[in-house]
Design a protein around this motif. Structure first.
Motif, PDB file in Angstrom:
ATOM      1  N   SER A  40       0.818  -1.220   0.000  1.00 13.87           N
ATOM      2  CA  SER A  40       0.000   0.000   0.000  1.00 13.87           C
ATOM      3  C   SER A  40       0.848   1.265   0.000  1.00 13.87           C
ATOM      4  CB  SER A  40      -0.967   0.005   1.188  1.00 13.87           C
ATOM      5  OG  SER A  40      -0.269   0.019   2.411  1.00 13.87           O
ATOM      6  N   TYR A  72       3.112   1.850  -2.013  1.00 10.81           N
ATOM      7  CA  TYR A  72       3.294   2.157  -3.432  1.00 10.81           C
ATOM      8  C   TYR A  72       1.964   2.452  -4.129  1.00 10.81           C
ATOM      9  CZ  TYR A  72       7.785   0.209  -2.284  1.00 10.81           C
ATOM     10  OH  TYR A  72       9.001  -0.016  -1.673  1.00 10.81           O
ATOM     11  N   ASP A  99      -1.089   3.411  -2.576  1.00 10.04           N
ATOM     12  CA  ASP A  99      -1.970   4.395  -1.956  1.00 10.04           C
ATOM     13  C   ASP A  99      -1.452   5.808  -2.232  1.00 10.04           C
ATOM     14  OD1 ASP A  99      -4.261   4.439   0.378  1.00 10.04           O
ATOM     15  OD2 ASP A  99      -2.889   6.150   0.504  1.00 10.04           O
ATOM     16  N   ARG A 100      -2.335   6.689  -2.608  1.00 12.48           N
ATOM     17  CA  ARG A 100      -1.942   8.063  -2.934  1.00 12.48           C
ATOM     18  C   ARG A 100      -1.198   8.730  -1.778  1.00 12.48           C
ATOM     19  NH1 ARG A 100      -3.700  11.470  -6.822  1.00 12.48           N
ATOM     20  NH2 ARG A 100      -5.353  10.002  -7.382  1.00 12.48           N
ATOM     21  N   GLU A 101      -1.579   8.392  -0.548  1.00 11.42           N
ATOM     22  CA  GLU A 101      -0.937   8.985   0.628  1.00 11.42           C
ATOM     23  C   GLU A 101       0.355   8.268   1.013  1.00 11.42           C
ATOM     24  OE1 GLU A 101      -2.160  11.752   1.807  1.00 11.42           O
ATOM     25  OE2 GLU A 101      -3.805  11.634   0.362  1.00 11.42           O
ATOM     26  N   GLY A 102       0.636   7.150   0.353  1.00 11.43           N
ATOM     27  CA  GLY A 102       1.866   6.425   0.629  1.00 11.43           C
ATOM     28  C   GLY A 102       1.930   5.830   2.019  1.00 11.43           C
ATOM     29  N   ASP A 160      -5.749   1.413   0.920  1.00 14.79           N
ATOM     30  CA  ASP A 160      -6.867   0.750   0.245  1.00 14.79           C
ATOM     31  C   ASP A 160      -6.471  -0.587  -0.381  1.00 14.79           C
ATOM     32  OD1 ASP A 160      -8.575   2.785   0.950  1.00 14.79           O
ATOM     33  OD2 ASP A 160      -8.438   3.823  -0.980  1.00 14.79           O
ATOM     34  N   SER A 161      -5.262  -0.660  -0.928  1.00 11.49           N
ATOM     35  CA  SER A 161      -4.856  -1.917  -1.564  1.00 11.49           C
ATOM     36  C   SER A 161      -4.750  -3.044  -0.542  1.00 11.49           C
ATOM     37  CB  SER A 161      -3.519  -1.747  -2.297  1.00 11.49           C
ATOM     38  OG  SER A 161      -2.483  -1.413  -1.393  1.00 11.49           O
ATOM     39  N   TRP A 169       2.834  -3.987  -7.840  1.00 14.06           N
ATOM     40  CA  TRP A 169       3.762  -3.073  -7.164  1.00 14.06           C
ATOM     41  C   TRP A 169       5.124  -3.675  -6.864  1.00 14.06           C
ATOM     42  CZ3 TRP A 169       5.653  -4.438  -2.332  1.00 14.06           C
ATOM     43  CH2 TRP A 169       4.998  -5.518  -1.694  1.00 14.06           C
ATOM     44  N   GLN A 181      -1.297   3.175 -10.986  1.00 16.38           N
ATOM     45  CA  GLN A 181      -0.485   4.329 -10.596  1.00 16.38           C
ATOM     46  C   GLN A 181       0.295   3.994  -9.342  1.00 16.38           C
ATOM     47  OE1 GLN A 181      -0.284   7.739 -11.899  1.00 16.38           O
ATOM     48  NE2 GLN A 181       1.431   7.669 -10.473  1.00 16.38           N
ATOM     49  N   TYR A 218       2.920   5.461  -6.378  1.00 16.51           N
ATOM     50  CA  TYR A 218       3.167   6.743  -5.742  1.00 16.51           C
ATOM     51  C   TYR A 218       4.515   6.815  -5.061  1.00 16.51           C
ATOM     52  CZ  TYR A 218      -1.713   7.452  -6.762  1.00 16.51           C
ATOM     53  OH  TYR A 218      -2.916   7.570  -7.416  1.00 16.51           O
ATOM     54  N   ARG A 219       5.381   5.884  -5.385  1.00 16.42           N
ATOM     55  CA  ARG A 219       6.750   5.911  -4.823  1.00 16.42           C
ATOM     56  C   ARG A 219       7.723   5.361  -5.849  1.00 16.42           C
ATOM     57  NH1 ARG A 219       8.563   6.156   0.700  1.00 16.42           N
ATOM     58  NH2 ARG A 219      10.735   5.543   0.839  1.00 16.42           N
TER      59      ARG A 219
END
Length: 201
Positions: free
Chosen positions: A87, A89, A91-94, A99-100, A155, A198, A200-201
């Protein structure tokens, strides 16, 4: 699904998963370190052609303090250069417990698969997920494709790339390269289509 491939996922999923998840002094890791200390271990890693680079990194890594490496890469206290949780990677919030992870937990609950963990920790740790792949290969082969394509391979490539860049820690750098090649092989053998999500990292 070929029985030989299921056996391969069971064997290497458990070996790599334990090496990523447990600390070097743990009982679960001692036979793994003994395996890699053998000069001819590559003969038993017959699913891949192991490069001289990886062999050299394993030798170099085993001569160093693996506890220190594990502490830096998996525990902290500083920010981890390659966090092992999905998560982070996806999750938008990192964050962990994103959610994943909830989607993974839904998958596990739907199929009545339970984890036995000592702590309240996220189940999307890379090492745990490799061991879960092994468990599915042994007990629920029809679930393996969905698990790998939807929950792990989305991910894991990015995580392993970041880990491979940690050149001060050659043992885990080598493990990341072995895991990259092993997961790529499984994806090809199972003909998996992995959605492009997408990161995020």
């Amino acid at each position: 699904m070929q029985q030989t491939l299921l056996q391969e996922i069971s064997t290497y999923g458990r070996l790599l998963g334990a090496a990523f998840y447990y600390a070097p002094q743990a009982q679960e890791v001692k036979p793994i370190l003994a395996f890699f200390e053998r000069p001819n271990w590559i003969e038993d890693w017959h699913i891949l052609t192991v490069s001289e680079e990886i062999q050299g990194l394993i030798r170099k890594g085993l001569s160093r303090d693996l506890d220190e490496a594990y502490q830096y890469l998996f525990i902290g206290p500083n920010a981890l250069p390659a966090p092992p949780w999905g998560s982070v990677y996806l999750d938008r919030e990192g964050v962990i417990f994103g959610d994943s992870l909830l989607e993974l937990r839904t998958f596990l609950k739907w199929h009545k698969i339970t984890f036995s963990l000592d702590l309240n920790e996220p189940e999307d740790h890379f090492g745990l997920m490799l061991m879960l792949a092994a468990y599915l290969a042994e007990n629920h082969p029809p679930l393996l494709n969905e698990f790998l394509a939807q929950h792990l391979l989305t991910w894991s490539g990015r995580y392993l790339q970041l880990l491979a860049e940690q050149t001060d820690y050659p043992f885990y750098q080598a493990l990341s390269l072995l895991a990259q090649q092993t997961l790529q092989r499984w994806q090809e053998k199972l003909m998996l289509e992995v959605p492009k999500l997408q990161l995020y990292r």
